[in-house]
Design a protein around this motif. Structure first.
Motif, PDB file in Angstrom:
ATOM      1  N   LEU A 223       0.855  -1.063   0.122  1.00  0.00           N
ATOM      2  CA  LEU A 223      -0.012   0.053   0.063  1.00  0.00           C
ATOM      3  C   LEU A 223       0.687   1.329   0.177  1.00  0.00           C
ATOM      4  N   GLY A 224       2.079   1.272  -0.681  1.00  0.00           N
ATOM      5  CA  GLY A 224       2.798   2.476  -0.702  1.00  0.00           C
ATOM      6  C   GLY A 224       3.994   2.533   0.493  1.00  0.00           C
ATOM      7  N   LEU A 225       3.894   1.530   1.405  1.00  0.00           N
ATOM      8  CA  LEU A 225       4.616   1.679   2.344  1.00  0.00           C
ATOM      9  C   LEU A 225       6.001   0.419   2.208  1.00  0.00           C
TER      10      LEU A 225
ATOM     11  N   GLY B 261      13.123  -6.121  15.015  1.00  0.00           N
ATOM     12  CA  GLY B 261      12.477  -4.971  14.681  1.00  0.00           C
ATOM     13  C   GLY B 261      11.569  -5.017  13.625  1.00  0.00           C
ATOM     14  N   LEU B 262      10.658  -3.971  13.765  1.00  0.00           N
ATOM     15  CA  LEU B 262       9.848  -3.757  12.645  1.00  0.00           C
ATOM     16  C   LEU B 262       9.738  -2.277  12.168  1.00  0.00           C
ATOM     17  N   ASP B 263       9.676  -1.822  11.027  1.00  0.00           N
ATOM     18  CA  ASP B 263       9.732  -0.608  10.665  1.00  0.00           C
ATOM     19  C   ASP B 263       8.899  -0.334   9.435  1.00  0.00           C
ATOM     20  N   TRP B 264       8.589   0.856   9.200  1.00  0.00           N
ATOM     21  CA  TRP B 264       7.891   1.235   8.049  1.00  0.00           C
ATOM     22  C   TRP B 264       8.121   2.693   7.502  1.00  0.00           C
ATOM     23  N   ASN B 265       8.065   2.745   6.136  1.00  0.00           N
ATOM     24  CA  ASN B 265       8.307   4.185   5.662  1.00  0.00           C
ATOM     25  C   ASN B 265       7.786   4.162   4.306  1.00  0.00           C
ATOM     26  N   GLY B 266       7.007   5.419   3.866  1.00  0.00           N
ATOM     27  CA  GLY B 266       6.594   5.591   2.593  1.00  0.00           C
ATOM     28  C   GLY B 266       5.321   6.347   2.722  1.00  0.00           C
ATOM     29  N   SER B 267       4.526   6.485   1.778  1.00  0.00           N
ATOM     30  CA  SER B 267       3.257   7.409   1.550  1.00  0.00           C
ATOM     31  C   SER B 267       2.058   6.473   1.437  1.00  0.00           C
ATOM     32  N   LEU B 268       1.148   6.546   2.491  1.00  0.00           N
ATOM     33  CA  LEU B 268       0.104   5.550   2.524  1.00  0.00           C
ATOM     34  C   LEU B 268      -1.013   6.281   1.532  1.00  0.00           C
ATOM     35  N   PHE B 269      -1.578   5.498   0.617  1.00  0.00           N
ATOM     36  CA  PHE B 269      -2.518   5.874  -0.564  1.00  0.00           C
ATOM     37  C   PHE B 269      -1.971   7.425  -0.914  1.00  0.00           C
ATOM     38  N   ASN B 270      -0.573   7.674  -1.101  1.00  0.00           N
ATOM     39  CA  ASN B 270      -0.237   8.913  -1.866  1.00  0.00           C
ATOM     40  C   ASN B 270      -0.592  10.078  -1.046  1.00  0.00           C
ATOM     41  N   PHE B 271      -1.068   9.999   0.284  1.00  0.00           N
ATOM     42  CA  PHE B 271      -1.518  10.970   1.033  1.00  0.00           C
ATOM     43  C   PHE B 271      -0.790  11.318   2.533  1.00  0.00           C
ATOM     44  N   LEU B 272      -0.856  10.091   3.080  1.00  0.00           N
ATOM     45  CA  LEU B 272      -0.322  10.234   4.220  1.00  0.00           C
ATOM     46  C   LEU B 272       1.205   9.668   4.365  1.00  0.00           C
TER      47      LEU B 272
END
Length: 931
Positions: free
Chosen positions: A482-484, A501-512
């Motif tokens: 989903l963009g992440l 560890g768990l990590d995430w980075n990106g743009s959710l739905f090109n908005f958030l």
């Protein structure tokens, strides 16, 4: 030399590739055995055919036509046109080709003569016609004779013998060609052994094979023409001699030999293409250094004190450079130079292999970096022959993978709080492997990373804790959802710690826009217990933001265990003691400090008015990890672009700890978004302090600058809290070019209006500092001399303490064409004196500095402080009573000629009375060549 020229010329026909429209010839139908070769050379414009649309492949080629073909080919190569594939030949290659044309022409002429002899000595139409007339004459003789006259038979025998001689000649020619092709095959075998040394030779051999193939095809055409000439006449009708029949048999055998020879050449071509699929490269450098330092105390006759010379002569070749000193990563001005041992020699080699036509699975390239050398004792104990690095790249089912080995600087980063060490430096030495696979064919396109190796540390990080001390291992998988980009990691330092560890980075739905990580770490012997903070150290943060055109808003929540201080729990060198933790400014440093629990929000509004307006506001609330010592901060700030390179910045901030306003370094941003010491004189609006301020700046580099090269700063700040103080500053520097003379003057005035006693953090003081550097262009006279110099002075008067002074000057002369072109000789003298300054080692004399701020208009000090350790802010560590006085001076000589450079220094450090307490001399010569 002759063989090399042939190879160069033979390579011409395979350098050109299809690039123009192909001509269609009526006499070269589809399926013709030579159609591919005809299409190739005509598509490149080398032969354009005849006006009636024919190619006339059986027609002889004149020398004028051959000259025209070579001229077109050379023109195509020189211009590097569409028909050139794989890059055009180098200028050296083209020169060799031109020089070899004459020599090759003689060989081609000789071959033409031999082939022409074959044609001339064969039975031509005229010869056969004369033979027919002679036989008819014999048949028409009177007397009813049924046989031939002796003269006629002798004449017929002579002609048959001539045809036989021609056949023998053709056989000899075929044998010679066969021997030459055998030699070529032998050359190919030899070339295989040379492929590691010269990949270009392999391509040249391939080109030679193609040219010989074309020569054979041309000979086939000419032999076919001869056969057609003989094939239309019944020789048996004119003579019954067996020798005449042998001519036809020989022609048939010769054609079979030539076909076999063509197959043989094609086989060589295929073998060469396989060899050419591997490209070899070799780069590296060779260096040798000899040098020494000798120091002593002229007053006692004993050992002297080591000191730096960077303050005296910036960018000198005797400098010890940047690196860790006393457990911290220091700039070169804070490191002593006179204790260095330079002598040693070494060679670094980088080998590379690239493989073409790998297919879906295979290795695409391999590179190996090696070094070998000798070093004096005490300089570098690990200078034996070793592999510094090795890299393998390839494809697995069309999915890219890589394997990287590094001898002492393996770098990787799982997330900001786990296995993060991309900051570099010498704090931790890592020897290991990093392997990655981009599984693009799998669902969600995961990427896998495996790291393994062994590390060591100097033991000074975080009060003696260890990072990467011993064997380590880690595995990570990340995928895009989903963009992440989401990653799951496990890491361990054997016998020390393990974590996941768990990590995430990106743009959710090109908005958030989202960023965050969770890490759980424990001592190696413990088990994971997420409910027990004493046995399982945990770090969590999340940041989210949206951008709505001119407005952007970001919020965060974080909870970071104290054991993540200096990167210990996360096994992360980027947050280690040597890099000053979260305040290091490293790109991959952790976003929040350890022992921190809280949340924050900030927003930025950007308006396209004037030269741009930016308004910022923030709020932050936090405690330590256990919920104690609450801090709150909020503020607003604005940056307005005015006109003519001017800009205005203003801010208002409020920060409290346990309900009381703060503005000091202690606690400033300790639990917040910012590390200690940031903000002063920056666009961070002095966040996480209590007070207000305004700054007016002129940017000399701006396109619309009022005066190019002129930088101005005027600022006023007022702080309240545990001490209410104010701060006034003005500074300027200017880069002035007067043709042959370049000047860089700078001035600073700073008045810190404190209200504390002598030596305290908030003791008031005022500073005046000015400095200038000057240099000339090389003068157009003998030796092309140039002059350079520098001068600086700083005076700081304190409200209740003795004043501080720094004075510096340097003069230098350079000969930019010393005895010969490319030879540069420099000589200079420099002196530095200081009273009541604080230097890094707290020694009796100022043997090291804090950096070179001679012409800085935003920083009080020149080389030492007090009161402005961090970026020049007035509320630094305070004016410690442990100050010193003294100085350093010396003479420096340097010579550079190509890859050879040498330098020498003679000087020492002085005490407060101007007496030499340590004198030293150093010498260093270095030769470094790259290939």
């Amino acid at each position: 030399m002759k063989q090399k020229l042939v190879v160069y010329l033979a390579g011409l026909l395979t350098v050109v590739g299809l690039g123009f429209g192909q001509a269609q010839f009526s006499d070269v139908p589809a399926g013709h055995w030579a159609k591919e070769a005809v299409d190739r050379i005509t598509s490149c414009g080398l032969i354009i055919g005849f006006p009636d649309g024919t190619f006339r492949g059986n027609q002889n080629l004149t020398r004028y036509q051959a000259a025209l073909i070579f001229q077109r080919l050379l023109t195509e190569l020189e211009k590097g046109g569409q028909c050139v594939s794989g890059g055009s030949l180098s200028s050296d290659d083209l020169t060799a080709i031109r020089n070899g044309v004459q020599e090759l022409a003689a060989e081609l002429a000789a071959l033409g003569v031999r082939v022409s002899a074959l044609e001339d000595n064969s039975a031509s139409k005229d010869d056969i016609a004369q033979l027919q007339a002679a036989i008819d004459e014999l048949k028409g003789m009177q007397g009813g004779q049924s046989g031939m006259s002796e003269d006629a038979l002798k004449d017929l025998a002579d002609r048959v013998e001539a045809a036989s001689v021609a056949a023998d000649t053709a056989l000899a020619q075929s044998q010679i060609l066969g021997e030459r092709l055998d030699t070529v095959e032998g050359d190919v075998a030899a070339l295989k052994t040379q492929v590691d040394a010269d990949g270009d030779s392999i391509r040249a051999l391939n080109e030679l094979a193609v040219l010989l193939n074309q020569d054979v095809l041309s000979l086939q055409d000419r032999v076919t023409a001869l056969e057609q000439t003989l094939g239309g006449t019944d020789v048996n009708a004119f003579a019954t001699k067996e020798d005449v029949n042998a001519v036809q048999e020989f022609a048939t055998a010769l054609r079979g030999d030539l076909v076999a020879l063509t197959d043989k050449v094609n086989g060589i071509d295929d073998r060469v293409k396989k060899l050419e699929a591997v490209t070899f490269s070799l780069t590296g450098n060779l260096s040798a250094t000899y040098g020494y330092w000798a120091i002593g105390n002229p007053q006692t006759g004993g050992a002297g004190t080591d000191f730096d010379i960077d303050r005296l002569f910036p960018n000198n070749i005797l400098s010890s450079g940047d690196g860790s000193r006393s457990g911290r990563f220091r700039n070169k001005y804070r490191r002593v130079d006179t204790g260095e041992n330079y002598s040693g020699a070494g060679i670094n080699l980088n080998f590379g292999l690239k493989y073409a036509n790998v297919g879906a699975t295979g290795i695409t390239d391999v590179s190996v970096g090696t070094s070998a050398g000798l070093a004096s004792a005490g300089s570098d104990a690990d200078r034996s022959v070793k592999v510094n690095s090795a890299t393998i790249n390839g494809k697995l089912d069309n999915q890219a993978f890589s394997i990287v080995y590094t001898n002492d600087d393996s770098t990787f980063r799982f997330n900001p709080y786990l296995f993060s060490n991309k900051g570099g430096g010498d704090a931790v030495t890592l020897r290991g492997v990093v392997a990655t696979l981009n599984a693009t064919n799998w669902p969600l396109s995961p990427k896998f990373t495996v790291v393994s190796g062994s590390g060591s540390t100097d033991g000074t990080n975080g009060g003696g804790s260890t990072i990467f001390d011993g064997d380590y291992f880690g595995v990570r998988a990340e995928l895009n959802l989903l963009g992440l980009t989401t990653g799951l990691s496990y890491a361990e330092n054997k016998g020390n710690r393990s974590a996941f560890g768990l990590d995430w980075n990106g743009s959710l739905f090109n908005f958030l826009n989202l960023e965050g990580a969770y890490v759980a770490s424990k001592l190696f012997a413990n088990t994971f217990d997420f409910s027990n903070q004493l046995t399982t150290d945990q770090a969590f943060y999340v940041k989210g933001g949206v951008s709505l055109g001119i407005l952007s808003v970001t919020g965060n929540y974080r909870a970071i265990d104290p054991d993540f201080e200096n990167g210990v729990a996360g096994m992360s060198d980027d947050q280690a003691y040597e890099f000053f933790g979260v305040a290091s400014g490293l790109q991959d440093a952790a976003p929040f400090a350890a022992d921190n629990r809280g949340f924050g929000v900030e927003g930025t509004l950007k308006l396209d008015i004037l030269s741009g307006i930016e308004v910022r506001g923030y709020f932050d609330s936090s405690t330590d990890f256990n919920g104690l010592n609450p801090q709150q901060g909020f503020g607003v700030g604005a940056k307005i672009g005015l006109f003519a390179g001017f800009g205005l910045t203003g801010y208002f901030n409020s920060a409290q700890e346990n309900g009381a306003a703060i503005n000091a370094l202690d606690g400033r941003g300790a639990y917040g978004n910012t590390g200690a010491g940031s903000g002063y004189n920056s666009d961070d609006y002095n966040s996480y302090t209590s007070g207000f301020g305004v700054r007016l700046k002129h940017d000399g580099k701006a396109d619309n600058a009022l005066i190019k090269g002129l930088n101005l700063l005027f600022g006023f700040d007022s702080y309240n809290g545990d001490a209410s103080v104010s701060d006034l500053q003005f500074g300027a520097n200017y880069s002035l070019n007067l043709g042959f003379l370049t000047l860089n003057p700078a001035f600073r005035y700073h008045n810190f209006m404190g209200n504390s006693t002598a030596g305290d953090t908030y003791e008031g003081y005022s500073t005046i500092k000015f400095g200038i550097t000057a240099s000339t262009q090389p003068l157009g006279i003998f030796f092309k001399p140039g002059l350079e110099g520098a001068f600086g002075y700083r005076n700081t008067n304190y409200a209740a303490s003795a004043a501080t002074n720094e004075t510096y000057y340097r003069v230098g002369l350079s000969f930019n064409e010393f005895l010969t072109s490319g030879s540069v000789f420099k000589v200079g003298y420099a002196s530095y004196t200081a009273t009541n300054v604080k230097e890094p080692g707290n020694g009796a004399q100022p043997f090291a500095g804090y950096g070179n701020s001679l012409t800085s208009y935003t920083n009080d000090r020149m080389f030492a402080h007090p009161s402005d350790l961090f970026s020049g802010q007035p509320f630094g560590t305070g004016r410690s009573t442990a100050t010193t006085s003294g100085g350093a001076s010396g003479l420096y000589v340097e010579w550079q000629y190509g890859n050879l450079q040498a330098g020498a220094f003679f000087g020492g450090i002085l005490d407060a009375n101007g007496n030499a307490v340590s004198q030293g001399s150093g010498f260093k010569v270095t030769y470094d060549v790259k290939f």
